[in-house]
Design a protein around this motif. Sequence first.
Motif, mmCIF file in Angstrom:
data_model
loop_
_atom_site.group_PDB
_atom_site.id
_atom_site.type_symbol
_atom_site.label_atom_id
_atom_site.label_comp_id
_atom_site.label_asym_id
_atom_site.label_seq_id
_atom_site.Cartn_x
_atom_site.Cartn_y
_atom_site.Cartn_z
ATOM 1 N N ALA A 1 -13.991 -9.281 14.803
ATOM 2 C CA ALA A 1 -14.752 -10.300 15.525
ATOM 3 C C ALA A 1 -15.582 -9.658 16.628
ATOM 4 C CB ALA A 1 -13.814 -11.352 16.102
ATOM 5 N N ARG A 2 -14.988 -8.738 17.325
ATOM 6 C CA ARG A 2 -15.690 -8.025 18.397
ATOM 7 C C ARG A 2 -16.830 -7.180 17.828
ATOM 8 N NH1 ARG A 2 -18.242 -7.552 22.536
ATOM 9 N NH2 ARG A 2 -18.149 -5.672 23.787
ATOM 10 N N GLU A 3 -16.566 -6.518 16.709
ATOM 11 C CA GLU A 3 -17.569 -5.632 16.112
ATOM 12 C C GLU A 3 -18.784 -6.409 15.629
ATOM 13 O OE1 GLU A 3 -17.726 -1.864 12.991
ATOM 14 O OE2 GLU A 3 -15.895 -3.061 13.200
ATOM 15 N N LEU A 4 -18.600 -7.643 15.209
ATOM 16 C CA LEU A 4 -19.724 -8.455 14.757
ATOM 17 C C LEU A 4 -20.733 -8.705 15.866
ATOM 18 C CD1 LEU A 4 -17.753 -11.003 12.569
ATOM 19 C CD2 LEU A 4 -19.644 -9.567 11.756
ATOM 20 N N VAL A 5 -20.274 -8.643 17.104
ATOM 21 C CA VAL A 5 -21.153 -8.858 18.253
ATOM 22 C C VAL A 5 -21.614 -7.536 18.847
ATOM 23 C CG1 VAL A 5 -21.306 -9.827 20.580
ATOM 24 C CG2 VAL A 5 -20.095 -11.064 18.786
ATOM 25 N N ASN A 6 -20.666 -6.627 19.023
ATOM 26 C CA ASN A 6 -20.923 -5.391 19.746
ATOM 27 C C ASN A 6 -21.414 -4.257 18.851
ATOM 28 O OD1 ASN A 6 -19.219 -2.656 20.828
ATOM 29 N ND2 ASN A 6 -20.488 -3.700 22.350
ATOM 30 N N GLY A 7 -21.155 -4.357 17.560
ATOM 31 C CA GLY A 7 -21.465 -3.247 16.676
ATOM 32 C C GLY A 7 -20.390 -2.180 16.698
ATOM 33 N N GLY A 8 -19.385 -2.396 17.534
ATOM 34 C CA GLY A 8 -18.253 -1.487 17.673
ATOM 35 C C GLY A 8 -17.137 -2.239 18.358
ATOM 36 N N THR A 9 -16.227 -1.527 18.956
ATOM 37 C CA THR A 9 -15.101 -2.195 19.612
ATOM 38 C C THR A 9 -15.045 -1.879 21.102
ATOM 39 O OG1 THR A 9 -13.630 -0.377 18.935
ATOM 40 C CG2 THR A 9 -13.733 -2.319 17.498
ATOM 41 N N ASN A 10 -16.168 -1.512 21.685
ATOM 42 C CA ASN A 10 -16.206 -1.285 23.125
ATOM 43 C C ASN A 10 -15.793 -2.559 23.868
ATOM 44 O OD1 ASN A 10 -16.942 0.144 25.610
ATOM 45 N ND2 ASN A 10 -18.669 -1.274 25.700
ATOM 46 N N GLY A 11 -14.884 -2.429 24.824
ATOM 47 C CA GLY A 11 -14.435 -3.578 25.598
ATOM 48 C C GLY A 11 -13.422 -4.446 24.883
ATOM 49 N N LEU A 12 -12.851 -3.940 23.781
ATOM 50 C CA LEU A 12 -11.928 -4.749 22.987
ATOM 51 C C LEU A 12 -10.721 -5.205 23.805
ATOM 52 C CD1 LEU A 12 -11.102 -5.951 20.241
ATOM 53 C CD2 LEU A 12 -10.034 -3.743 19.690
ATOM 54 N N ASP A 13 -10.240 -4.359 24.701
ATOM 55 C CA ASP A 13 -9.071 -4.736 25.505
ATOM 56 C C ASP A 13 -9.374 -5.943 26.379
ATOM 57 O OD1 ASP A 13 -10.874 -3.186 26.986
ATOM 58 O OD2 ASP A 13 -9.313 -2.238 28.202
ATOM 59 N N ARG A 14 -10.551 -5.956 27.021
ATOM 60 C CA ARG A 14 -10.941 -7.103 27.856
ATOM 61 C C ARG A 14 -11.198 -8.335 26.998
ATOM 62 N NH1 ARG A 14 -13.940 -2.920 29.692
ATOM 63 N NH2 ARG A 14 -15.912 -3.765 28.888
ATOM 64 N N PHE A 15 -11.829 -8.125 25.851
ATOM 65 C CA PHE A 15 -12.114 -9.219 24.920
ATOM 66 C C PHE A 15 -10.821 -9.903 24.479
ATOM 67 C CE2 PHE A 15 -12.491 -10.618 20.484
ATOM 68 C CZ PHE A 15 -13.557 -11.493 20.568
ATOM 69 N N GLU A 16 -9.862 -9.126 24.026
ATOM 70 C CA GLU A 16 -8.596 -9.694 23.548
ATOM 71 C C GLU A 16 -7.828 -10.377 24.667
ATOM 72 O OE1 GLU A 16 -6.729 -6.268 21.686
ATOM 73 O OE2 GLU A 16 -7.205 -7.106 19.709
ATOM 74 N N ASP A 17 -7.834 -9.770 25.846
ATOM 75 C CA ASP A 17 -7.099 -10.361 26.963
ATOM 76 C C ASP A 17 -7.685 -11.716 27.336
ATOM 77 O OD1 ASP A 17 -5.116 -10.034 29.258
ATOM 78 O OD2 ASP A 17 -6.979 -10.329 30.372
#
Length: 272
Positions: A241-257
């Motif tokens: 889900a994050r990659e669909l927006v970011n193109g990668g997983t940068n900030g995934l920890d903040r996103f999930e939290d």
Amino acid sequence: MQNDVLKQGDSGDDVKTLQQCLARHGFNPGEIDGMYGQATVAAVIAFQKSEGLLPDGVAGPRTLLALGLADSNDLPSAIPAVTVQVVSQMFPVTPIGNIKANLPSVLSALVTNNVADKSMVLMALSTVRAEAECFEPISEGQSRFNTSPSGHPFDLYDNRRDLGNQGAPDGAQFKGRGYIQLTGRSNYATFGPKLSPPVDLIANPELAGDPAIAANLLALFLADKELAIKNALLAGNMASARELVNGGTNGLDRFEDAYQRGAALIPDSFGS
């Protein structure tokens, strides 16, 4: 039909009507008994896949409309439950003043672009947390990922064909901006005309950082990928889900939290 959303465990005449309609469309729900059990869930999922809908097994407004059992495909809105107090708990280090100033325009944009149900509201706010935790539109800073050791700012973006860039100064001109960090000539060209009123972001790329425009770009970008995002969320794949927006997983920890905090704070709104 009295109910806007039907789901597993429901029973009654509305479920019987749903079962009859599924059968007429060629999706056998088993016994027409008014009980929303596993067979009905399976038939709903099969119908949803056939129609390009989110296959969650819940007969919400979009599924009921496709079946001819509803007059509107508007999903239940989560917006009334999204207060400054709730969002401040999703953004534990962000100044509350920034949330107060910018949350209304973000929520308004989500409503305008028909992505105001719970999962998309959570997706939007969690994206903001990952991309612009200050809850203000920001411009991308230089890093080793966008600027070479001896190059001019954003030179590593200049010739990124995947971003539609055509050489210098495209890297700097179309760097990440706003709540979603809109990046690349192609995205600026695609989403500028979709704004209301349209904005020429190729000629005026800095406008992608204007608070109202940034809010609408966030909503437009998410709306464009809504089904893919919801499929990733349905599968529990937050990284996708994050990659669909970011193109990668940068900030995934903040996103999930942020997503997990918000999911616990905002009441459920079912159905697709």
